[in-house]
Design an enzyme around this catalytic site. Structure first.
Site, PDB file in Angstrom:
ATOM      1  N   ASP A   2       0.789  -1.039   0.600  1.00 11.97           N
ATOM      2  CA  ASP A   2      -0.023   0.043   0.279  1.00 11.97           C
ATOM      3  C   ASP A   2       0.617   1.007   0.191  1.00 11.97           C
ATOM      4  OD1 ASP A   2      -2.236  -1.767   0.182  1.00 11.97           O
ATOM      5  OD2 ASP A   2      -2.358  -1.537   2.335  1.00 11.97           O
ATOM      6  N   GLU A  43     -19.951   4.818 -15.807  1.00  9.25           N
ATOM      7  CA  GLU A  43     -19.690   6.299 -16.739  1.00  9.25           C
ATOM      8  C   GLU A  43     -18.727   7.049 -15.316  1.00  9.25           C
ATOM      9  OE1 GLU A  43     -22.534   6.794 -16.101  1.00  9.25           O
ATOM     10  OE2 GLU A  43     -22.865   4.975 -17.483  1.00  9.25           O
ATOM     11  N   GLU A  87      23.906   5.848   5.735  1.00 11.81           N
ATOM     12  CA  GLU A  87      23.496   5.189   6.470  1.00 11.81           C
ATOM     13  C   GLU A  87      23.354   4.413   6.038  1.00 11.81           C
ATOM     14  OE1 GLU A  87      22.052   6.026   8.850  1.00 11.81           O
ATOM     15  OE2 GLU A  87      22.418   7.900   9.507  1.00 11.81           O
ATOM     16  N   GLU A  89      21.710   1.952   6.204  1.00  6.61           N
ATOM     17  CA  GLU A  89      20.071   1.619   5.399  1.00  6.61           C
ATOM     18  C   GLU A  89      19.918   1.710   4.255  1.00  6.61           C
ATOM     19  OE1 GLU A  89      20.976   2.486   8.252  1.00  6.61           O
ATOM     20  OE2 GLU A  89      19.897   4.016   9.070  1.00  6.61           O
ATOM     21  N   ASP A 112      25.684   0.424  10.604  1.00  8.41           N
ATOM     22  CA  ASP A 112      25.005   1.650  11.369  1.00  8.41           C
ATOM     23  C   ASP A 112      25.158   2.750   9.598  1.00  8.41           C
ATOM     24  OD1 ASP A 112      23.275   3.336  12.091  1.00  8.41           O
ATOM     25  OD2 ASP A 112      24.690   4.638  13.587  1.00  8.41           O
TER      26      ASP A 112
HETATM   27  O1  FUB Z   1      -3.708  -4.088   3.070  1.00  3.27           O
HETATM   28  C1  FUB Z   1      -4.164  -3.764   2.987  1.00  3.27           C
HETATM   29  C2  FUB Z   1      -6.053  -3.938   2.016  1.00  3.27           C
HETATM   30  O2  FUB Z   1      -5.303  -4.383   0.910  1.00  3.27           O
HETATM   31  C3  FUB Z   1      -5.576  -2.378   0.926  1.00  3.27           C
HETATM   32  O3  FUB Z   1      -5.970  -1.278   2.693  1.00  3.27           O
HETATM   33  C4  FUB Z   1      -6.594  -2.232   0.449  1.00  3.27           C
HETATM   34  O4  FUB Z   1      -6.083  -0.936  -0.441  1.00  3.27           O
HETATM   35  C5  FUB Z   1      -5.656  -3.389  -0.642  1.00  3.27           C
HETATM   36  O5  FUB Z   1      -4.220  -3.593  -1.100  1.00  3.27           O
END
Ligand code: FUB
Length: 455
Positions: free
Chosen positions: A31, A197, A335, A337, A450
């Protein structure tokens, strides 16, 4: 037969060597919500745990990564978690976040699955974030559908918060960004008309006409047009988008951005930004977990809008971003990372050191792309800590077995948190190179790492 095997080995090796997707390899991320701020892109992500519980999303916290060049990502660790919200006791459900800056403050909008949408605020893009209102932000009677917030501020300074699955709602946020105008819609919540639409036709599960819109909205403005990218026609989902002349619509369906593909998960989640003159689509796939839909990873592709402002069909690739948009300066503290790619290592953090690289075993490596050695470096310094027989950092360019610039010996420092600076001479190298730190030693975890710099 032998020849075929050799060729196959080199094809696989070349693909892995040039891989840039997924952008994070140390943990599962999903996400993506990128935010451009002060010459950098900060990507806020949800986080799929390594152990999936009850065959469902297992998600406790939100993470953040930043880049100035679109190829090397610095891990800022966990920047908020479900524990930030004292008013509820959910221990799972830290779903898709969105962060936006206003007047020097950073507002992190998060869905807590089953508890609705909440907000956190911080003085810095990487936290610490605090809960400014002590309750959920969106006061609705459909909190199970209240997921996936997306926020955009228009040219007049009005902030719009959209969200929802499988419908789309929005509120007009007040200037404080932590409350909203309750004078319109239903107690301030306005429900979008879900028409073919507006969001494309799809037959609903009940056989009635529905739309392709499913979840994961991403609202932004470009050249006087508002775009709403979203996850469509789930599940499995593909990515699609609609446009509108105003942030309130009316929305017109424009088509598919990214088709379903075997290495994509049953969910997908779009986010689109412009950065340093290029356009980028962020999404997630299940490549790193080799096909586990509850263990996803964020990936990114560069694309060009068509001349009429429409978005082309974008193909998900393993290669990802080909060209960095800036070089990395190795003469400043970097860094550890900060990585373009890594194999084997993980990151961890504590309040004193911040984020560092850990679980380094023999043969693991970190790749850092587009490092500008300018007229050359002579010395390498690293901050490391080890409670074992420790090991070495081989410093190479080009590939994991590319030219060896030097070997930095890492000695035992008594504790895995007792940091010491260790140095070594390096062979002079010039110009822009891809840098590899290849870790060598005996069995078990060798040391923690680090930061580093060249002189
Ligand atoms: O990651 C949990 C849920 O899965 C998200 O809120 C949605 O968008 C889907 O990716």
């Amino acid at each position: 037969m032998r020849k075929v095997r050799y060729i196959l080995f080199f094809i696989v090796y070349a693909l892995v060597a040039s891989a840039q997707n997924p952008i994070i390899q140390t943990v599962f991320t999903a996400d993506p919500a990128p935010m451009v701020h002060d010459g950098k892109v900060y990507v806020y992500t949800s986080h799929d745990e390594d152990e999936t519980v009850k065959n469902f999303f297992t998600m406790f916290d939100w993470r953040c990564y930043s880049t100035a060049d679109m190829v090397n990502w610095t891990d800022h660790g966990v920047i908020a978690s479900l524990k930030n919200f004292g008013w509820m006791d959910k221990t799972n459900g830290a779903w898709a976040p969105h962060c936006i800056e206003r007047n020097g403050k950073f507002y992190l909008y998060v869905p807590i699955h089953g508890e609705g949408i909440a907000v956190l605020v911080s003085d810095s893009p990487t936290g610490p974030f605090i809960d400014p209102i002590g309750k959920r932000l969106v006061d609705s009677d459909h909190i199970w559908q209240d997921i996936d917030p997306t926020v955009a501020i228009d040219d007049k300074g009005q902030a719009w918060l959209y969200w929802g699955n499988p419908k789309l709602w929005y509120v007009r946020l007040n200037e404080d960004m932590v409350s909203y105008d309750r004078s319109m819609g239903q107690n301030g919540i306005i429900s979008i008309d879900m028409t073919a639409e507006a969001f494309g036709f799809k037959e609903g599960r009940d056989g009635k006409p529905g739309t392709t819109y499913t979840e994961g909205p991403w609202l932004y403005k470009r050249n006087n047009l508002y775009y709403m990218a979203f996850a469509a026609a789930g599940i499995p989902e593909y990515l699609a988008y609609s446009t509108a002349p105003s942030p309130e619509g009316p929305w017109t369906y424009k088509g598919i951005i990214m088709e379903r593909a075997p290495h994509l998960a049953f969910t997908n989640h779009p986010a689109i930004i412009d950065f340093k003159g290029n356009s980028y689509l962020f999404y997630h796939d299940q490549d790193l977990s080799k096909g586990q839909g509850f263990k996803r990873s964020v990936s990114v592709e560069q694309f060009n809008y068509n001349a009429d402002g429409t978005i082309p069909l974008i193909i998900p690739t393993k290669e990802g971003i080909k060209q960095s948009v800036a070089n990395l300066n190795p003469f400043k503290k970097v860094e550890a990372e900060t990585m373009a790619w890594s194999e084997g290592v993980k990151t961890a953090s504590d309040s004193k050191t911040g984020v560092y690289v850990t679980q380094i075993d023999n043969g693991d490596y970190i790749k850092v792309r587009s490092v500008d050695f300018d007229k050359g470096a002579r010395k390498f310094k690293a901050s490391v800590a080890s409670a074992s027989a420790a090991g070495q950092i081989e410093i190479r360019t080009g590939s994991i077995d590319g030219e060896l610039l030097g070997v930095c010996e890492v000695k035992n420092s008594d504790r895995m948190q007792k940091w010491t600076a260790q140095s070594c001479k390096v062979k002079k190298t010039r110009g822009v190179q891809d840098l590899y730190f290849v870790f060598k030693g005996g069995e078990g975890p060798l040391f923690n790492f680090d930061w580093w710099r060249f002189k």
